[in-house]
Design a protein around this motif. Structure first.
Motif, PDB file in Angstrom:
ATOM      1  N   LEU A 166      46.026  37.091  54.853  1.00  0.00           N
ATOM      2  CA  LEU A 166      47.012  35.942  53.646  1.00  0.00           C
ATOM      3  C   LEU A 166      48.380  35.710  54.412  1.00  0.00           C
ATOM      4  O   LEU A 166      49.106  36.460  53.510  1.00  0.00           O
ATOM      5  N   GLY A 167      48.374  34.604  55.024  1.00  0.00           N
ATOM      6  CA  GLY A 167      50.300  34.547  55.953  1.00  0.00           C
ATOM      7  C   GLY A 167      50.795  34.966  57.152  1.00  0.00           C
ATOM      8  O   GLY A 167      49.562  36.563  57.473  1.00  0.00           O
ATOM      9  N   ILE A 168      50.933  34.762  57.128  1.00  0.00           N
ATOM     10  CA  ILE A 168      51.307  34.748  59.105  1.00  0.00           C
ATOM     11  C   ILE A 168      51.250  36.165  59.487  1.00  0.00           C
ATOM     12  O   ILE A 168      51.197  36.762  60.767  1.00  0.00           O
ATOM     13  N   ALA A 169      51.966  37.059  58.680  1.00  0.00           N
ATOM     14  CA  ALA A 169      52.293  38.019  59.398  1.00  0.00           C
ATOM     15  C   ALA A 169      51.549  39.397  58.886  1.00  0.00           C
ATOM     16  O   ALA A 169      51.385  40.771  59.229  1.00  0.00           O
ATOM     17  N   ASN A 170      50.408  38.687  57.942  1.00  0.00           N
ATOM     18  CA  ASN A 170      49.318  40.064  57.979  1.00  0.00           C
ATOM     19  C   ASN A 170      47.980  39.784  59.203  1.00  0.00           C
ATOM     20  O   ASN A 170      46.909  40.237  58.883  1.00  0.00           O
ATOM     21  N   VAL A 171      48.491  38.893  60.309  1.00  0.00           N
ATOM     22  CA  VAL A 171      47.066  38.447  61.137  1.00  0.00           C
ATOM     23  C   VAL A 171      47.343  39.923  61.867  1.00  0.00           C
ATOM     24  O   VAL A 171      45.893  39.721  62.510  1.00  0.00           O
ATOM     25  N   GLU A 172      48.656  40.087  62.529  1.00  0.00           N
ATOM     26  CA  GLU A 172      48.186  41.571  63.092  1.00  0.00           C
ATOM     27  C   GLU A 172      47.588  42.690  62.466  1.00  0.00           C
ATOM     28  O   GLU A 172      46.373  43.590  63.065  1.00  0.00           O
ATOM     29  N   PRO A 173      47.906  43.368  61.166  1.00  0.00           N
ATOM     30  CA  PRO A 173      47.204  43.836  60.268  1.00  0.00           C
ATOM     31  C   PRO A 173      45.531  43.704  60.206  1.00  0.00           C
ATOM     32  O   PRO A 173      44.697  45.268  59.718  1.00  0.00           O
ATOM     33  N   SER A 174      45.207  42.129  59.888  1.00  0.00           N
ATOM     34  CA  SER A 174      43.958  41.879  60.008  1.00  0.00           C
ATOM     35  C   SER A 174      43.079  42.035  61.082  1.00  0.00           C
ATOM     36  O   SER A 174      42.341  42.523  60.974  1.00  0.00           O
ATOM     37  N   TYR A 175      43.279  41.772  62.294  1.00  0.00           N
ATOM     38  CA  TYR A 175      42.751  42.640  63.363  1.00  0.00           C
ATOM     39  C   TYR A 175      42.818  43.955  64.104  1.00  0.00           C
ATOM     40  O   TYR A 175      42.104  44.190  64.506  1.00  0.00           O
ATOM     41  N   ASN A 176      43.825  44.489  63.656  1.00  0.00           N
ATOM     42  CA  ASN A 176      43.933  46.106  63.094  1.00  0.00           C
ATOM     43  C   ASN A 176      42.369  46.449  62.453  1.00  0.00           C
ATOM     44  O   ASN A 176      41.890  47.292  62.910  1.00  0.00           O
ATOM     45  N   THR A 177      42.576  46.126  61.418  1.00  0.00           N
ATOM     46  CA  THR A 177      40.796  46.153  60.394  1.00  0.00           C
ATOM     47  C   THR A 177      39.887  45.917  61.110  1.00  0.00           C
ATOM     48  O   THR A 177      38.611  46.248  61.151  1.00  0.00           O
ATOM     49  N   LYS A 194      35.789  38.650  72.909  1.00  0.00           N
ATOM     50  CA  LYS A 194      36.163  37.471  72.591  1.00  0.00           C
ATOM     51  C   LYS A 194      36.867  37.465  71.002  1.00  0.00           C
ATOM     52  O   LYS A 194      36.094  38.289  70.327  1.00  0.00           O
ATOM     53  N   MET A 195      38.750  37.441  70.920  1.00  0.00           N
ATOM     54  CA  MET A 195      39.262  37.456  69.576  1.00  0.00           C
ATOM     55  C   MET A 195      39.280  36.093  69.387  1.00  0.00           C
ATOM     56  O   MET A 195      40.102  35.162  70.086  1.00  0.00           O
ATOM     57  N   ILE A 196      38.693  35.708  68.549  1.00  0.00           N
ATOM     58  CA  ILE A 196      38.702  33.882  68.199  1.00  0.00           C
ATOM     59  C   ILE A 196      40.382  34.236  66.125  1.00  0.00           C
ATOM     60  O   ILE A 196      39.467  34.868  65.996  1.00  0.00           O
ATOM     61  N   SER A 197      41.286  32.610  66.369  1.00  0.00           N
ATOM     62  CA  SER A 197      41.751  32.702  65.028  1.00  0.00           C
ATOM     63  C   SER A 197      41.575  31.278  64.430  1.00  0.00           C
ATOM     64  O   SER A 197      41.205  30.775  65.253  1.00  0.00           O
ATOM     65  N   VAL A 198      40.643  31.364  63.144  1.00  0.00           N
ATOM     66  CA  VAL A 198      40.438  30.523  63.018  1.00  0.00           C
ATOM     67  C   VAL A 198      41.673  30.135  61.510  1.00  0.00           C
ATOM     68  O   VAL A 198      41.491  31.125  60.496  1.00  0.00           O
ATOM     69  N   TYR A 199      41.737  28.781  61.752  1.00  0.00           N
ATOM     70  CA  TYR A 199      42.842  28.221  60.627  1.00  0.00           C
ATOM     71  C   TYR A 199      42.156  27.291  59.325  1.00  0.00           C
ATOM     72  O   TYR A 199      41.942  26.562  59.504  1.00  0.00           O
ATOM     73  N   HIS A 200      42.543  28.400  58.346  1.00  0.00           N
ATOM     74  CA  HIS A 200      41.650  27.898  57.567  1.00  0.00           C
ATOM     75  C   HIS A 200      42.481  26.753  56.092  1.00  0.00           C
ATOM     76  O   HIS A 200      42.183  26.316  55.630  1.00  0.00           O
ATOM     77  N   ASP A 201      43.728  26.850  56.968  1.00  0.00           N
ATOM     78  CA  ASP A 201      45.504  26.329  56.512  1.00  0.00           C
ATOM     79  C   ASP A 201      45.623  25.155  57.042  1.00  0.00           C
ATOM     80  O   ASP A 201      46.222  26.073  58.119  1.00  0.00           O
ATOM     81  N   HIS A 214      41.573  33.333  59.570  1.00  0.00           N
ATOM     82  CA  HIS A 214      40.729  34.914  59.518  1.00  0.00           C
ATOM     83  C   HIS A 214      40.981  34.656  60.875  1.00  0.00           C
ATOM     84  O   HIS A 214      41.206  34.163  62.052  1.00  0.00           O
ATOM     85  N   ALA A 215      40.995  36.680  61.378  1.00  0.00           N
ATOM     86  CA  ALA A 215      41.428  37.247  62.590  1.00  0.00           C
ATOM     87  C   ALA A 215      39.602  37.089  62.770  1.00  0.00           C
ATOM     88  O   ALA A 215      38.721  38.123  62.111  1.00  0.00           O
ATOM     89  N   CYS A 216      39.206  36.885  63.504  1.00  0.00           N
ATOM     90  CA  CYS A 216      37.820  37.030  64.446  1.00  0.00           C
ATOM     91  C   CYS A 216      36.881  37.743  65.262  1.00  0.00           C
ATOM     92  O   CYS A 216      38.788  37.460  66.619  1.00  0.00           O
ATOM     93  N   GLY A 228      32.561  45.646  53.905  1.00  0.00           N
ATOM     94  CA  GLY A 228      34.354  46.164  53.082  1.00  0.00           C
ATOM     95  C   GLY A 228      34.928  44.410  53.655  1.00  0.00           C
ATOM     96  O   GLY A 228      34.999  44.198  52.942  1.00  0.00           O
ATOM     97  N   GLU A 229      35.183  44.865  54.492  1.00  0.00           N
ATOM     98  CA  GLU A 229      36.873  43.536  54.709  1.00  0.00           C
ATOM     99  C   GLU A 229      36.461  42.815  55.460  1.00  0.00           C
ATOM    100  O   GLU A 229      36.706  41.360  55.765  1.00  0.00           O
ATOM    101  N   VAL A 230      35.147  43.740  55.981  1.00  0.00           N
ATOM    102  CA  VAL A 230      34.231  41.849  57.330  1.00  0.00           C
ATOM    103  C   VAL A 230      33.447  41.346  56.360  1.00  0.00           C
ATOM    104  O   VAL A 230      32.553  42.104  56.711  1.00  0.00           O
TER     105      VAL A 230
END
Length: 300
Positions: A166-177, A194-201, A214-216, A228-230
């Protein structure tokens, strides 16, 4: 906190799929398996805004998309479908969010390649203005030809493991998780992952600190249950515009905007699933911070 996030992810997915249905606190808290009192507090802690603010924002953002893209749709039909009781309530809420009434928004929003800029005036009020989405590129189609290899192709169904940001600043922490989860599953590191970013907004209508990404990670088989969060996400098979380029993070907006321009110039229309990026290399491994990326738009 992990259990909180897991339940909030489930709740947000439910809200987005039922934005025109009954979204009372009692109903939503039932989905999350929390009491209304506890859910309200937990949602704000995880999402950064109250449940009511989130629901209203999603409704108004969806109405903005309808106003910009469906010019033949009556305003009454738009707000009625989204659960607003009358024209006055809808207009007041819309103007509070974007700074102008819905009719003016529709009038000033061209069908393609504009964005909303929210700037604070001297007296602290928020003014919403429209500008060319690609104003920094003098010739976007020429830029596209020089920087992206564009193909229209069929892509297979993709099964993903995803972590919500939630928020562009949290993308990297989401990928770390996501990566920490994948390491425990012996899914990372591995060849050709392969890493994929899906834009829901859309950044056109949603503030960067609220946009949902979504960091995928692409999986060989579908993830059967949330861990968990995954959670599991699927990109449906179909036709896509795929623009591949070796670009820096600074170029991403130019790539997306010029690719959507190419889509319209070539008379394609977007399907009702979400655009995404596929990363084929890591910008941290390149001396100039470049990475090879596929920018993918689902089309009819």
């Amino acid at each position: 906190m992990e259990e909180y996030k897991k339940r909030i992810v489930k709740t947000i997915q439910y809200i987005d799929h039922h934005i025109d249905a009954d979204l009372s606190l009692e109903k939503i808290s039932e989905i999350s398996a929390y009491s209304p009192f506890h859910f309200h507090r937990i949602f704000k802690q995880v999402a950064g805004e109250t449940l009511q603010n989130y629901i209203i924002r999603k409704k108004i953002e969806k109405s903005a998309l309808y106003l910009a893209l469906h010019k033949n749709m009556e305003i009454k039909e738009i707000y009625w479908n989204l659960g607003f009781s009358n024209h006055s309530a809808f207009c007041k809420t819309f103007k509070k969010h974007y700074g102008i009434p819905p009719s003016e928004f529709r009038k000033n929003a061209p069908e393609q390649f504009h964005k909303i800029l929210q700037t604070h005036s001297k007296n602290g009020q928020v003014n919403t203005v429209f500008s060319q989405y690609i104003c920094s590129i003098e010739n976007p189609l020429n830029w596209t030809a020089m920087n992206l290899k564009i193909e229209v192709k069929e892509l297979p169904e993709m099964n993903l493991a995803a972590v919500m940001s939630l928020g562009i600043a949290n993308v990297e922490p989401s990928y770390n998780t996501l990566i920490e989860w994948a390491k425990k599953k012996h899914l990372f590191p591995r060849e050709n992952v392969k890493m994929i970013s899906v834009y829901h907004d859309s950044f056109k209508i949603t503030p960067p600190d609220k946009v949902r990404i979504h960091a995928c990670m692409l999986l060989d088989e579908k993830l059967e249950q949330q861990e968990g969060e995954v959670f599991s996400e699927t990109i449906e098979a179909g036709k896509f515009i795929v623009g591949r380029g070796e670009v820096t993070l600074h170029n991403f907006e130019q790539c997306w905007v010029s690719l959507f321009l190419w889509m319209n110039e070539n008379h394609y229309s977007i399907r009702k699933i979400f655009p995404f990026e596929i990363y084929h290399s890591n910008f941290k491994d390149h001396p100039e911070g470049k990475m090879i990326v596929d920018f993918c738009i689902p089309i009819h």
